[in-house]
Design an enzyme around this catalytic site. Structure first.
Site, mmCIF file in Angstrom:
data_model
loop_
_atom_site.group_PDB
_atom_site.id
_atom_site.type_symbol
_atom_site.label_atom_id
_atom_site.label_comp_id
_atom_site.label_asym_id
_atom_site.label_seq_id
_atom_site.Cartn_x
_atom_site.Cartn_y
_atom_site.Cartn_z
ATOM 1 N N GLU A 10 -1.153 -32.157 -15.955
ATOM 2 C CA GLU A 10 -1.571 -33.001 -14.835
ATOM 3 C C GLU A 10 -2.126 -34.346 -15.314
ATOM 4 O O GLU A 10 -1.883 -35.380 -14.685
ATOM 5 C CB GLU A 10 -2.609 -32.277 -13.974
ATOM 6 C CG GLU A 10 -2.062 -31.083 -13.202
ATOM 7 C CD GLU A 10 -0.974 -31.435 -12.207
ATOM 8 O OE1 GLU A 10 -0.796 -32.626 -11.884
ATOM 9 O OE2 GLU A 10 -0.279 -30.518 -11.754
ATOM 10 N N THR A 16 2.871 -41.351 -14.922
ATOM 11 C CA THR A 16 4.101 -41.136 -15.698
ATOM 12 C C THR A 16 4.984 -40.115 -14.984
ATOM 13 O O THR A 16 4.494 -39.125 -14.456
ATOM 14 C CB THR A 16 3.764 -40.628 -17.121
ATOM 15 O OG1 THR A 16 2.667 -41.382 -17.643
ATOM 16 C CG2 THR A 16 4.945 -40.790 -18.055
ATOM 17 N N LEU A 53 2.815 -42.641 -23.826
ATOM 18 C CA LEU A 53 2.391 -42.277 -22.479
ATOM 19 C C LEU A 53 1.492 -43.341 -21.849
ATOM 20 O O LEU A 53 1.337 -43.390 -20.629
ATOM 21 C CB LEU A 53 1.643 -40.933 -22.501
ATOM 22 C CG LEU A 53 2.516 -39.702 -22.705
ATOM 23 C CD1 LEU A 53 1.654 -38.487 -23.036
ATOM 24 C CD2 LEU A 53 3.370 -39.428 -21.479
ATOM 25 N N TYR A 55 -2.110 -45.680 -21.084
ATOM 26 C CA TYR A 55 -3.411 -45.346 -20.495
ATOM 27 C C TYR A 55 -4.167 -44.385 -21.415
ATOM 28 O O TYR A 55 -4.509 -43.252 -21.051
ATOM 29 C CB TYR A 55 -3.233 -44.732 -19.101
ATOM 30 C CG TYR A 55 -2.537 -45.661 -18.125
ATOM 31 C CD1 TYR A 55 -3.249 -46.603 -17.385
ATOM 32 C CD2 TYR A 55 -1.153 -45.607 -17.968
ATOM 33 C CE1 TYR A 55 -2.615 -47.452 -16.495
ATOM 34 C CE2 TYR A 55 -0.503 -46.472 -17.084
ATOM 35 C CZ TYR A 55 -1.237 -47.387 -16.356
ATOM 36 O OH TYR A 55 -0.602 -48.239 -15.490
ATOM 37 N N TYR A 93 -8.232 -34.369 -7.562
ATOM 38 C CA TYR A 93 -6.866 -33.840 -7.621
ATOM 39 C C TYR A 93 -6.677 -32.891 -8.810
ATOM 40 O O TYR A 93 -6.182 -31.770 -8.653
ATOM 41 C CB TYR A 93 -5.831 -34.977 -7.700
ATOM 42 C CG TYR A 93 -4.480 -34.448 -8.100
ATOM 43 C CD1 TYR A 93 -3.732 -33.684 -7.211
ATOM 44 C CD2 TYR A 93 -3.974 -34.637 -9.385
ATOM 45 C CE1 TYR A 93 -2.521 -33.137 -7.576
ATOM 46 C CE2 TYR A 93 -2.771 -34.100 -9.765
ATOM 47 C CZ TYR A 93 -2.037 -33.344 -8.856
ATOM 48 O OH TYR A 93 -0.849 -32.794 -9.232
ATOM 49 N N ASP A 111 -2.406 -35.413 -4.318
ATOM 50 C CA ASP A 111 -1.925 -36.558 -5.108
ATOM 51 C C ASP A 111 -1.141 -37.491 -4.190
ATOM 52 O O ASP A 111 -1.130 -37.317 -2.965
ATOM 53 C CB ASP A 111 -1.093 -36.073 -6.295
ATOM 54 C CG ASP A 111 0.236 -35.429 -5.885
ATOM 55 O OD1 ASP A 111 0.457 -35.219 -4.656
ATOM 56 O OD2 ASP A 111 1.060 -35.132 -6.774
ATOM 57 N N CYS A 165 10.879 -35.773 0.256
ATOM 58 C CA CYS A 165 10.309 -36.959 0.914
ATOM 59 C C CYS A 165 9.889 -37.935 -0.190
ATOM 60 O O CYS A 165 8.712 -38.185 -0.430
ATOM 61 C CB CYS A 165 9.117 -36.539 1.769
ATOM 62 S SG CYS A 165 8.637 -37.766 3.006
ATOM 63 N N CYS A 176 14.916 -31.291 4.501
ATOM 64 C CA CYS A 176 13.464 -31.091 4.601
ATOM 65 C C CYS A 176 13.117 -29.928 5.524
ATOM 66 O O CYS A 176 13.575 -29.881 6.676
ATOM 67 C CB CYS A 176 12.809 -32.374 5.111
ATOM 68 S SG CYS A 176 11.004 -32.243 5.143
ATOM 69 N N CYS A 182 8.654 -33.470 12.166
ATOM 70 C CA CYS A 182 8.149 -34.667 11.492
ATOM 71 C C CYS A 182 8.187 -35.868 12.441
ATOM 72 O O CYS A 182 9.258 -36.294 12.889
ATOM 73 C CB CYS A 182 8.973 -34.964 10.241
ATOM 74 S SG CYS A 182 8.456 -36.486 9.415
#
Length: 322
Positions: A10, A16, A53, A55, A93, A111, A165, A176, A182
Protein backbone atom coordinates in the site's frame (compact mmCIF):
# COMPACT_ATOMS: atom_id res chain seq x y z
CA UNK A 1 -2.06 -11.30 2.88
CA UNK A 2 0.26 -10.75 5.83
CA UNK A 3 0.10 -7.37 7.62
CA UNK A 4 3.67 -6.59 6.52
CA UNK A 5 3.01 -7.38 2.84
CA UNK A 6 -0.20 -5.33 2.84
CA UNK A 7 1.64 -2.41 4.45
CA UNK A 8 4.59 -2.43 2.02
CA UNK A 9 2.35 -2.79 -1.03
CA UNK A 10 0.00 0.00 0.00
CA UNK A 11 2.86 2.42 0.69
CA UNK A 12 4.42 1.57 -2.68
CA UNK A 13 1.09 2.07 -4.44
CA UNK A 14 0.82 5.65 -3.23
CA UNK A 15 1.69 7.79 -6.29
CA UNK A 16 2.62 4.69 -8.38
CA UNK A 17 0.61 2.38 -10.68
CA UNK A 18 0.09 -1.32 -9.82
CA UNK A 19 1.92 -2.66 -12.88
CA UNK A 20 4.91 -0.42 -12.18
CA UNK A 21 5.04 -1.49 -8.53
CA UNK A 22 5.05 -5.28 -9.03
CA UNK A 23 8.78 -5.82 -9.75
CA UNK A 24 9.80 -3.36 -7.03
CA UNK A 25 7.55 -5.11 -4.52
CA UNK A 26 9.03 -8.53 -5.30
CA UNK A 27 12.59 -7.19 -5.05
CA UNK A 28 11.84 -5.41 -1.77
CA UNK A 29 10.15 -8.43 -0.17
CA UNK A 30 13.02 -10.70 -1.21
CA UNK A 31 15.58 -8.35 0.36
CA UNK A 32 13.53 -7.31 3.42
CA UNK A 33 10.97 -10.05 4.10
CA UNK A 34 9.78 -8.85 7.52
CA UNK A 35 9.52 -5.92 9.91
CA UNK A 36 12.82 -6.77 11.62
CA UNK A 37 14.86 -6.70 8.40
CA UNK A 38 13.27 -3.38 7.40
CA UNK A 39 13.95 -1.86 10.82
CA UNK A 40 17.63 -2.86 10.70
CA UNK A 41 18.39 -2.12 7.03
CA UNK A 42 21.27 0.30 6.36
CA UNK A 43 19.91 3.54 4.89
CA UNK A 44 21.74 3.55 1.55
CA UNK A 45 20.69 -0.05 0.85
CA UNK A 46 17.12 0.84 1.78
CA UNK A 47 17.08 3.83 -0.58
CA UNK A 48 18.65 1.68 -3.30
CA UNK A 49 15.83 -0.88 -2.94
CA UNK A 50 13.32 1.97 -3.29
CA UNK A 51 15.09 3.56 -6.27
CA UNK A 52 12.67 4.21 -9.13
CA UNK A 53 9.56 4.51 -6.95
CA UNK A 54 10.23 8.14 -5.96
CA UNK A 55 8.88 10.02 -2.93
CA UNK A 56 11.68 8.58 -0.82
CA UNK A 57 10.26 9.87 2.46
CA UNK A 58 7.71 7.06 2.16
CA UNK A 59 10.36 4.40 2.73
CA UNK A 60 12.16 6.46 5.37
CA UNK A 61 8.90 6.73 7.29
CA UNK A 62 8.33 3.00 6.85
CA UNK A 63 11.67 2.27 8.49
CA UNK A 64 10.89 4.56 11.43
CA UNK A 65 7.52 2.81 11.81
CA UNK A 66 9.22 -0.60 11.59
CA UNK A 67 11.59 0.39 14.39
CA UNK A 68 8.61 1.46 16.51
CA UNK A 69 6.89 -1.87 15.82
CA UNK A 70 10.03 -3.73 16.92
CA UNK A 71 10.25 -1.69 20.13
CA UNK A 72 6.58 -1.58 21.11
CA UNK A 73 4.87 -4.56 19.46
CA UNK A 74 7.53 -7.30 19.31
CA UNK A 75 7.92 -6.94 15.54
CA UNK A 76 4.25 -7.48 14.64
CA UNK A 77 2.05 -4.70 13.26
CA UNK A 78 -0.72 -4.07 15.80
CA UNK A 79 -4.17 -5.48 15.03
CA UNK A 80 -5.69 -2.17 16.04
CA UNK A 81 -6.76 0.63 13.69
CA UNK A 82 -5.98 3.47 16.12
CA UNK A 83 -2.54 2.06 16.98
CA UNK A 84 -1.73 1.65 13.29
CA UNK A 85 -2.59 5.33 12.78
CA UNK A 86 0.02 6.29 15.36
CA UNK A 87 2.84 4.76 13.28
CA UNK A 88 4.97 7.10 11.16
CA UNK A 89 3.72 7.44 7.58
CA UNK A 90 0.46 5.50 8.11
CA UNK A 91 -2.68 7.53 7.46
CA UNK A 92 -6.36 6.60 7.54
CA UNK A 93 -6.34 4.78 4.21
CA UNK A 94 -3.25 2.64 4.89
CA UNK A 95 -4.39 1.87 8.44
CA UNK A 96 -7.77 0.84 7.07
CA UNK A 97 -6.20 -1.36 4.40
CA UNK A 98 -3.93 -3.18 6.87
CA UNK A 99 -6.65 -3.52 9.52
CA UNK A 100 -9.33 -4.82 7.12
CA UNK A 101 -7.30 -6.89 4.64
CA UNK A 102 -4.79 -8.45 7.04
CA UNK A 103 -6.84 -8.59 10.24
CA UNK A 104 -10.47 -8.54 9.08
CA UNK A 105 -11.27 -5.48 11.23
CA UNK A 106 -14.38 -3.73 9.83
CA UNK A 107 -12.98 -0.27 9.08
CA UNK A 108 -13.08 1.53 5.69
CA UNK A 109 -10.06 2.16 3.46
CA UNK A 110 -10.84 5.18 1.29
CA UNK A 111 -8.37 5.92 -1.51
CA UNK A 112 -8.82 7.90 -4.73
CA UNK A 113 -10.55 5.00 -6.47
CA UNK A 114 -13.09 4.60 -3.68
CA UNK A 115 -13.79 8.33 -3.52
CA UNK A 116 -14.35 8.45 -7.27
CA UNK A 117 -16.87 5.60 -7.47
CA UNK A 118 -18.85 6.84 -4.45
CA UNK A 119 -19.04 10.39 -5.80
CA UNK A 120 -20.19 9.01 -9.15
CA UNK A 121 -22.74 6.48 -7.94
CA UNK A 122 -24.53 9.25 -6.01
CA UNK A 123 -23.70 12.12 -8.45
CA UNK A 124 -22.11 14.01 -5.55
CA UNK A 125 -20.27 17.16 -6.71
CA UNK A 126 -18.35 17.73 -3.46
CA UNK A 127 -14.65 18.55 -3.81
CA UNK A 128 -12.79 15.28 -3.04
CA UNK A 129 -9.63 17.25 -2.19
CA UNK A 130 -11.31 18.43 1.02
CA UNK A 131 -10.60 16.34 4.11
CA UNK A 132 -14.17 16.93 5.31
CA UNK A 133 -15.51 15.12 2.23
CA UNK A 134 -13.20 12.15 2.75
CA UNK A 135 -14.18 11.98 6.44
CA UNK A 136 -17.87 12.02 5.51
CA UNK A 137 -17.34 9.14 3.06
CA UNK A 138 -15.42 7.13 5.68
CA UNK A 139 -18.24 7.64 8.19
CA UNK A 140 -20.86 6.56 5.64
CA UNK A 141 -18.92 3.40 4.75
CA UNK A 142 -18.48 2.54 8.42
CA UNK A 143 -22.28 2.15 8.62
CA UNK A 144 -22.45 -0.47 5.85
CA UNK A 145 -19.11 -2.33 5.91
CA UNK A 146 -19.76 -6.06 6.53
CA UNK A 147 -18.42 -7.35 9.83
CA UNK A 148 -17.32 -10.71 8.44
CA UNK A 149 -15.52 -9.74 5.20
CA UNK A 150 -14.26 -6.16 5.56
CA UNK A 151 -11.07 -6.84 3.57
CA UNK A 152 -12.94 -8.23 0.57
CA UNK A 153 -15.43 -5.36 0.72
CA UNK A 154 -12.69 -2.70 0.71
CA UNK A 155 -10.70 -4.41 -2.03
CA UNK A 156 -13.86 -4.74 -4.15
CA UNK A 157 -14.40 -0.98 -3.94
CA UNK A 158 -10.75 -0.28 -4.81
CA UNK A 159 -10.89 -2.69 -7.74
CA UNK A 160 -14.13 -1.29 -9.10
CA UNK A 161 -12.44 2.12 -9.28
CA UNK A 162 -9.16 0.76 -10.65
CA UNK A 163 -10.46 -1.35 -13.54
CA UNK A 164 -14.12 -0.44 -14.25
CA UNK A 165 -14.89 3.13 -13.17
CA UNK A 166 -11.39 4.06 -14.28
CA UNK A 167 -9.48 7.23 -13.32
CA UNK A 168 -8.45 8.27 -16.83
CA UNK A 169 -10.88 8.01 -19.69
CA UNK A 170 -14.46 6.84 -20.03
CA UNK A 171 -15.75 4.43 -17.36
CA UNK A 172 -16.71 0.91 -18.50
CA UNK A 173 -20.35 1.29 -17.51
CA UNK A 174 -21.43 -1.81 -19.45
CA UNK A 175 -19.26 -3.97 -17.17
CA UNK A 176 -20.22 -2.25 -13.91
CA UNK A 177 -22.24 -4.07 -11.23
CA UNK A 178 -23.59 -0.66 -10.16
CA UNK A 179 -24.87 0.07 -13.68
CA UNK A 180 -28.59 0.13 -12.81
CA UNK A 181 -28.46 2.56 -9.88
CA UNK A 182 -25.52 4.86 -10.76
CA UNK A 183 -26.77 8.45 -10.87
CA UNK A 184 -23.77 9.70 -12.85
CA UNK A 185 -24.41 7.12 -15.60
CA UNK A 186 -28.09 8.07 -15.75
CA UNK A 187 -27.26 11.78 -16.04
CA UNK A 188 -24.19 11.41 -18.28
CA UNK A 189 -21.95 13.31 -15.86
CA UNK A 190 -18.81 11.12 -15.78
CA UNK A 191 -16.65 13.85 -17.31
CA UNK A 192 -17.65 16.29 -14.55
CA UNK A 193 -17.34 13.92 -11.57
CA UNK A 194 -15.63 13.61 -9.24
CA UNK A 195 -14.90 17.30 -8.60
CA UNK A 196 -11.23 17.76 -7.79
CA UNK A 197 -9.99 21.27 -7.21
CA UNK A 198 -6.83 21.93 -9.19
CA UNK A 199 -3.59 22.11 -7.27
CA UNK A 200 -1.30 25.14 -7.53
CA UNK A 201 0.77 25.15 -10.74
CA UNK A 202 4.24 23.60 -10.48
CA UNK A 203 7.30 25.84 -10.36
CA UNK A 204 9.55 25.45 -13.43
CA UNK A 205 13.26 25.14 -12.67
CA UNK A 206 16.04 25.05 -15.30
CA UNK A 207 19.09 22.95 -14.41
CA UNK A 208 22.38 21.94 -16.03
CA UNK A 209 23.55 18.41 -15.18
CA UNK A 210 27.27 17.59 -15.35
CA UNK A 211 28.34 13.99 -15.93
CA UNK A 212 32.01 14.33 -14.96
CA UNK A 213 34.33 11.40 -15.74
CA UNK A 214 37.99 10.58 -15.46
CA UNK A 215 38.12 7.37 -17.46
CA UNK A 216 36.27 4.68 -15.52
CA UNK A 217 35.13 6.88 -12.64
CA UNK A 218 32.29 9.36 -12.38
CA UNK A 219 31.61 12.17 -9.90
CA UNK A 220 28.59 11.89 -7.59
CA UNK A 221 27.39 14.19 -4.81
CA UNK A 222 25.24 13.32 -1.82
CA UNK A 223 22.24 15.58 -1.42
CA UNK A 224 21.46 17.19 1.96
CA UNK A 225 19.67 15.14 4.62
CA UNK A 226 16.59 17.35 4.37
CA UNK A 227 14.48 18.57 1.49
CA UNK A 228 13.89 17.25 -2.03
CA UNK A 229 15.56 13.85 -2.71
CA UNK A 230 17.17 14.02 0.73
CA UNK A 231 20.23 11.83 1.25
CA UNK A 232 20.35 10.47 -2.32
CA UNK A 233 23.24 10.73 -4.78
CA UNK A 234 23.21 12.97 -7.82
CA UNK A 235 25.41 14.29 -10.58
CA UNK A 236 26.78 17.76 -9.90
CA UNK A 237 24.25 20.22 -11.29
CA UNK A 238 23.74 23.95 -11.47
CA UNK A 239 20.66 26.14 -11.54
CA UNK A 240 19.99 27.64 -14.97
CA UNK A 241 21.02 26.59 -18.47
CA UNK A 242 24.78 26.98 -18.78
CA UNK A 243 26.69 27.44 -22.02
CA UNK A 244 29.66 25.13 -22.70
CA UNK A 245 32.06 27.78 -21.42
CA UNK A 246 30.01 28.29 -18.26
CA UNK A 247 29.83 24.52 -17.69
CA UNK A 248 33.62 24.22 -18.08
CA UNK A 249 34.09 27.07 -15.63
CA UNK A 250 31.80 25.31 -13.11
CA UNK A 251 33.97 22.18 -13.39
CA UNK A 252 37.13 24.24 -12.89
CA UNK A 253 35.55 25.71 -9.74
CA UNK A 254 35.50 22.14 -8.40
CA UNK A 255 39.32 22.05 -8.65
CA UNK A 256 39.15 19.78 -11.68
CA UNK A 257 40.89 20.15 -15.03
CA UNK A 258 38.43 19.60 -17.89
CA UNK A 259 39.91 18.18 -21.10
CA UNK A 260 36.81 17.85 -23.30
CA UNK A 261 33.09 18.49 -23.13
CA UNK A 262 30.15 16.96 -24.98
CA UNK A 263 26.54 18.22 -25.05
CA UNK A 264 23.98 15.63 -23.96
CA UNK A 265 20.25 15.56 -24.62
CA UNK A 266 17.71 17.61 -22.71
CA UNK A 267 15.43 15.95 -20.18
CA UNK A 268 12.72 16.86 -17.71
CA UNK A 269 11.42 15.42 -14.46
CA UNK A 270 8.18 16.30 -12.69
CA UNK A 271 7.92 16.37 -8.91
CA UNK A 272 4.69 17.21 -7.10
CA UNK A 273 5.50 20.94 -6.73
CA UNK A 274 8.38 21.59 -9.13
CA UNK A 275 9.37 20.58 -12.66
CA UNK A 276 13.05 20.27 -13.57
CA UNK A 277 13.93 21.10 -17.17
CA UNK A 278 17.45 19.84 -17.63
CA UNK A 279 20.25 20.02 -20.12
CA UNK A 280 23.36 17.92 -19.74
CA UNK A 281 27.09 17.86 -20.51
CA UNK A 282 29.57 15.01 -20.36
CA UNK A 283 32.92 16.40 -19.18
CA UNK A 284 36.18 14.40 -19.27
CA UNK A 285 38.65 15.56 -16.64
CA UNK A 286 42.30 14.87 -15.86
CA UNK A 287 42.49 12.00 -13.35
CA UNK A 288 45.48 13.65 -11.64
CA UNK A 289 43.17 16.28 -10.13
CA UNK A 290 40.92 13.72 -8.42
CA UNK A 291 42.55 13.85 -4.98
CA UNK A 292 42.91 17.61 -4.99
CA UNK A 293 39.22 18.08 -5.76
CA UNK A 294 38.05 16.11 -2.72
CA UNK A 295 34.97 14.89 -4.61
CA UNK A 296 33.33 11.47 -4.62
CA UNK A 297 34.71 9.63 -7.67
CA UNK A 298 33.05 6.22 -7.95
CA UNK A 299 33.64 3.28 -10.27
CA UNK A 300 31.13 3.90 -13.05
CA UNK A 301 30.54 0.21 -13.72
CA UNK A 302 29.39 -0.44 -10.14
CA UNK A 303 27.92 2.91 -9.16
CA UNK A 304 24.29 2.08 -9.94
CA UNK A 305 24.48 -1.04 -7.75
CA UNK A 306 25.79 0.83 -4.70
CA UNK A 307 24.58 4.41 -4.86
CA UNK A 308 20.86 5.34 -4.87
CA UNK A 309 20.45 7.82 -7.73
CA UNK A 310 16.92 9.28 -8.09
CA UNK A 311 14.88 8.75 -11.24
CA UNK A 312 15.09 12.51 -11.88
CA UNK A 313 18.55 11.83 -13.39
CA UNK A 314 17.51 8.73 -15.37
CA UNK A 315 18.26 10.37 -18.72
CA UNK A 316 21.92 10.77 -17.72
CA UNK A 317 22.73 7.62 -15.73
CA UNK A 318 23.34 5.73 -19.01
CA UNK A 319 26.43 7.88 -19.52
CA UNK A 320 28.01 6.43 -16.39
CA UNK A 321 28.83 3.04 -17.90
CA UNK A 322 30.09 3.92 -21.35
Amino acid sequence: STPYRVWVSEIMLQQTRVEAVKPYFERFMHALPDVKSLAECEEERLLKLWEGLGYYNRVRNMQIAAQTVMEQYDGKLPADYEKLLELKGIGHYTAGAIASIAYGIPVPAVDGNVLRILMRVSADNSDIMKQSVKTRVEQALQQVIPQDCAGSFNQALMELGAIVCVPNGEPLCGQCPWHDFCETRKKGLWQELPVKKKAKARRIEDRTVLVIRDGERVVLKKRPKRGLLAGLYEFPNELGKLSEDEALHAVQEMNLHPMRIQKLEDAKHIFSHVEWRMQGYMVEVDSLTREEAGLLFVEAAHSEEKYPIPAAFAAYTKYMNI
